[in-house]
Design a protein around this motif. Structure first.
Motif, PDB file in Angstrom:
ATOM      1  N   LEU A  72       0.944  -1.206  -0.224  1.00  0.00           N
ATOM      2  CA  LEU A  72       0.158  -0.134   0.116  1.00  0.00           C
ATOM      3  C   LEU A  72       0.913   1.011  -0.054  1.00  0.00           C
ATOM      4  CD1 LEU A  72      -2.698   1.505   0.298  1.00  0.00           C
ATOM      5  CD2 LEU A  72      -2.511   1.315   3.018  1.00  0.00           C
ATOM      6  N   ILE A  73       0.635   2.259  -0.819  1.00  0.00           N
ATOM      7  CA  ILE A  73       1.194   3.341  -0.870  1.00  0.00           C
ATOM      8  C   ILE A  73       0.536   4.318  -0.735  1.00  0.00           C
ATOM      9  CG2 ILE A  73       2.616   5.048  -2.739  1.00  0.00           C
ATOM     10  CD1 ILE A  73       3.158   2.371  -4.317  1.00  0.00           C
ATOM     11  N   VAL A  74       0.952   5.345   0.340  1.00  0.00           N
ATOM     12  CA  VAL A  74       0.091   6.127   0.764  1.00  0.00           C
ATOM     13  C   VAL A  74       0.413   7.788   0.124  1.00  0.00           C
ATOM     14  CG1 VAL A  74      -0.663   7.532   2.989  1.00  0.00           C
ATOM     15  CG2 VAL A  74      -0.272   5.200   3.014  1.00  0.00           C
ATOM     16  N   GLY A  75      -0.741   8.349  -0.402  1.00  0.00           N
ATOM     17  CA  GLY A  75      -0.400   9.434  -1.055  1.00  0.00           C
ATOM     18  C   GLY A  75      -1.097   9.564  -2.416  1.00  0.00           C
ATOM     19  N   GLY A  76      -1.039  10.654  -2.985  1.00  0.00           N
ATOM     20  CA  GLY A  76      -1.760  10.707  -4.382  1.00  0.00           C
ATOM     21  C   GLY A  76      -0.879  11.734  -5.398  1.00  0.00           C
ATOM     22  N   GLY A  77       0.308  12.099  -5.176  1.00  0.00           N
ATOM     23  CA  GLY A  77       1.088  12.940  -5.872  1.00  0.00           C
ATOM     24  C   GLY A  77       2.038  12.307  -6.852  1.00  0.00           C
ATOM     25  N   ASN A  82      -6.169   2.052  -7.413  1.00  0.00           N
ATOM     26  CA  ASN A  82      -6.361   3.102  -6.465  1.00  0.00           C
ATOM     27  C   ASN A  82      -7.460   2.629  -5.395  1.00  0.00           C
ATOM     28  OD1 ASN A  82      -4.634   4.976  -7.760  1.00  0.00           O
ATOM     29  ND2 ASN A  82      -6.383   6.241  -8.599  1.00  0.00           N
ATOM     30  N   LEU A  83      -7.060   3.346  -4.339  1.00  0.00           N
ATOM     31  CA  LEU A  83      -7.955   2.928  -2.984  1.00  0.00           C
ATOM     32  C   LEU A  83      -8.650   4.256  -2.600  1.00  0.00           C
ATOM     33  CD1 LEU A  83      -8.637   1.049  -0.781  1.00  0.00           C
ATOM     34  CD2 LEU A  83      -6.384   1.471   0.122  1.00  0.00           C
ATOM     35  N   ASN A  84      -9.862   4.495  -2.319  1.00  0.00           N
ATOM     36  CA  ASN A  84     -10.470   5.630  -2.045  1.00  0.00           C
ATOM     37  C   ASN A  84     -10.495   6.037  -0.782  1.00  0.00           C
ATOM     38  OD1 ASN A  84     -11.840   8.195  -2.365  1.00  0.00           O
ATOM     39  ND2 ASN A  84     -13.573   7.009  -2.760  1.00  0.00           N
ATOM     40  N   ILE A  85      -9.186   6.205   0.098  1.00  0.00           N
ATOM     41  CA  ILE A  85      -9.153   6.702   1.157  1.00  0.00           C
ATOM     42  C   ILE A  85      -8.046   7.649   1.306  1.00  0.00           C
ATOM     43  CG2 ILE A  85      -8.219   5.864   3.623  1.00  0.00           C
ATOM     44  CD1 ILE A  85      -8.899   3.076   2.887  1.00  0.00           C
ATOM     45  N   ASP A  86      -8.301   8.766   2.203  1.00  0.00           N
ATOM     46  CA  ASP A  86      -7.284   9.865   2.015  1.00  0.00           C
ATOM     47  C   ASP A  86      -6.117   9.365   2.670  1.00  0.00           C
ATOM     48  OD1 ASP A  86      -7.453  13.229   1.287  1.00  0.00           O
ATOM     49  OD2 ASP A  86      -6.648  12.829   3.579  1.00  0.00           O
ATOM     50  N   ALA A  87      -4.857  10.337   2.083  1.00  0.00           N
ATOM     51  CA  ALA A  87      -3.634   9.735   2.748  1.00  0.00           C
ATOM     52  C   ALA A  87      -3.786  10.317   4.168  1.00  0.00           C
ATOM     53  CB  ALA A  87      -2.593  10.727   2.124  1.00  0.00           C
ATOM     54  N   THR A  88      -4.660  10.992   4.900  1.00  0.00           N
ATOM     55  CA  THR A  88      -4.467  11.429   6.312  1.00  0.00           C
ATOM     56  C   THR A  88      -5.565  10.671   7.073  1.00  0.00           C
ATOM     57  OG1 THR A  88      -5.592  13.494   5.867  1.00  0.00           O
ATOM     58  CG2 THR A  88      -3.398  13.739   6.037  1.00  0.00           C
ATOM     59  N   ASP A  89      -6.396   9.786   6.433  1.00  0.00           N
ATOM     60  CA  ASP A  89      -7.228   9.095   7.406  1.00  0.00           C
ATOM     61  C   ASP A  89      -6.507   7.761   7.874  1.00  0.00           C
ATOM     62  OD1 ASP A  89      -9.448   7.841   8.285  1.00  0.00           O
ATOM     63  OD2 ASP A  89     -10.877   8.273   6.516  1.00  0.00           O
TER      64      ASP A  89
END
Ligand code: AMP
Ligand code: GLY
Length: 429
Positions: free
Chosen positions: A9-14, A50-57
């Motif tokens: 799992l990679i956290v972030g969207g940039g 993609n996984l629809n969860i915000d990086a800070t959740d």
């Protein structure tokens, strides 16, 4: 799934996270590769979801990781690290790569970082910090301008004011300490001397005790050609950097990186993850730390990972296991260069939801990679979602070739009002 493979799992969207996903999915040890929340580029990258969860959740990310049998989580941006994502994953018995909250304060609090450097003899600009307006203004009048005023906490690169005159410095102090523009990030200000010299970045993997330097890279922070205009998150980057000569690298390792890792350990803060030092090299060659980042740079990661021949997952595993001294990173001899396409108005106000068209078939795929940053796919169409939209990156036998190829790729990208710097890498070719 073969036993040796793990879901990642990679956290972030940039753009940095697109590059991480693109590289990690190439590892034979990678099972499913998910990006939360990802972007339009990771949505269409082969083998990546993609996984629809915000990086800070963080709670939702932990719950998902436990449920989906994620074997390793890699965190891209600073906000979740500073908020303690690694601690939360560890508490749930899950592997999460990055510094724990207490160590991520190196980026999360400039006052903390300054005290840390003072304690461990790491060169940095002379400074004082204040949480009251009167004390800060009195100090400014004593030391005079030029001077630098910084908001203590995370301010997305916008919390640094280089003040040529006292008026600007005083306005910055008032704005940060009495205004609410920076929220809690501005409840303390750091006032420090304005350093002159050459700015370079240094990025390494760290395992708590050992340091594995990544390939050098040069970043372009100003919005406009020639280094003019406001500061941004970064408008382009290339690797290797012509500035990172062996003597300089030795000094950075001896005077900054090793004392930093040793100092963290001495303070009881186990630092595992990527560590990025933003440095000003003074005339005599002394590397002064401007800031620490507890993560990879964006867009530096894009050209750096294009050049990485080794399996990134194996390197991360080695770091997580405290074995960095036993591994080597291998790099393509070729140069890599990336140019960021941004939305008109960035880094100020800009529109989102603009159509982005990439003429993929025209791109020479073995040498060019378009890493998405602020994009999403809606109804089959690619739309912009933020200021930095994508980074066209290319490999070349030398920097000039990488540069020509990256700029040629941008000819096949269209976005209304989109702009990019024309001089990325020009000073080095
Ligand atoms: P920072 O977020 O602390 O890296 O600051 C953003 C940018 O401001 C840096 O990349 C430098 O270009 C500049 N800067 C920060 N601190 C100083 C300083 N003490 N002297 C000169 N320039 C600075
Ligand atoms: N490109 C600068 C940074 O990632 O902080």
């Amino acid at each position: 799934m073969p036993r040796a493979q793990r879901n990642i799992l990679i956290v972030g969207g940039g753009g940095r996270e697109h590059a991480l996903a693109w590289k990690l999915v190439q590892s034979p040890m990678a099972g499913r590769v998910l990006v939360a929340p990802g972007n339009g580029g990771t949505a269409t990258e082969a083998g990546v979801e993609n996984l629809n969860i915000d990086a800070t959740d963080i709670d939702a990310l932990v719950a998902f990781a436990a449920d989906a049998e994620i074997g390793l989580t890699v965190v891209g941006p600073e906000a979740p690290l500073v908020a303690g994502i690694v601690d939360a994953f560890s508490a749930a018995g899950l592997a999460c790569f990055g510094p724990a909250r207490a160590a991520a304060r190196l980026e999360g609090s400039k006052a903390f970082a300054k005290d840390f450097m003072g304690r461990h003899g790491i060169p940095t600009a002379r400074h004082r910090h204040f949480d009251d307006v009167d004390g800060a203004l009195r100090h400014l009048r004593e030391v005079g301008a030029p001077i630098v005023v910084k908001a203590d906490g995370l301010a997305a690169g916008k919390g640094v004011i280089l003040a040529d005159d006292l008026y600007t410095a005083e306005a910055a102090v008032r704005d940060m300490l009495s205004g609410d523009r920076f929220g809690a990030a501005g409840s303390t200000v750091v006032i420090e001397e304005w350093l002159r010299g050459t700015e370079v970045s240094y990025i390494a993997l760290v395992d708590g005790a050992h340091i594995l330097p990544l390939a050098s890279a040069q970043d372009y922070k100003a919005r406009d050609d020639g280094g003019r205009g406001p500061n941004t998150g970064g408008m382009g980057a290339f690797s290797p950097s012509h500035l990172m000569l062996p003597d300089l690298e030795h000094r950075i390792l001896d005077e900054v990186m090793r004392p930093t890792v040793a100092g963290l350990a001495a303070d009881g803060l186990q630092y595992v993850g990527f560590l990025y030092a933003g440095l000003m090299i003074a005339e005599g060659g002394t590397p002064y730390v401007l800031e620490y980042n507890c993560r990879l740079g964006d867009p530096e990661t894009q050209p750096i990972l294009l050049r990485l021949r080794s399996d990134l997952l194996a390197l991360i595993d080695a770091a997580a296991a405290g074995r960095l001294h036993q591994v080597e990173a291998h790099w393509h001899e070729q140069a890599a260069l990336g140019v960021v396409l941004a939305a008109g108005g960035y880094p100020g106000d800009y529109a989102t939801g603009l159509p982005v068209r990439i003429d993929v078939p025209r791109m020479p795929n073995d040498r060019v990679k378009v890493f998405h940053a602020g994009t999403r796919i809606q109804g089959g169409q690619l739309l912009s979602t933020s200021g930095r939209v994508l980074c066209a990156a290319a490999l070349g036998d030398d920097l000039a070739e990488a540069r020509n190829t990256a700029y040629a790729a941008l000819q096949d990208v269209e976005m209304p009002g989109g702009f990019y710097r024309r001089d990325i890498g020009r000073d080095a070719t």
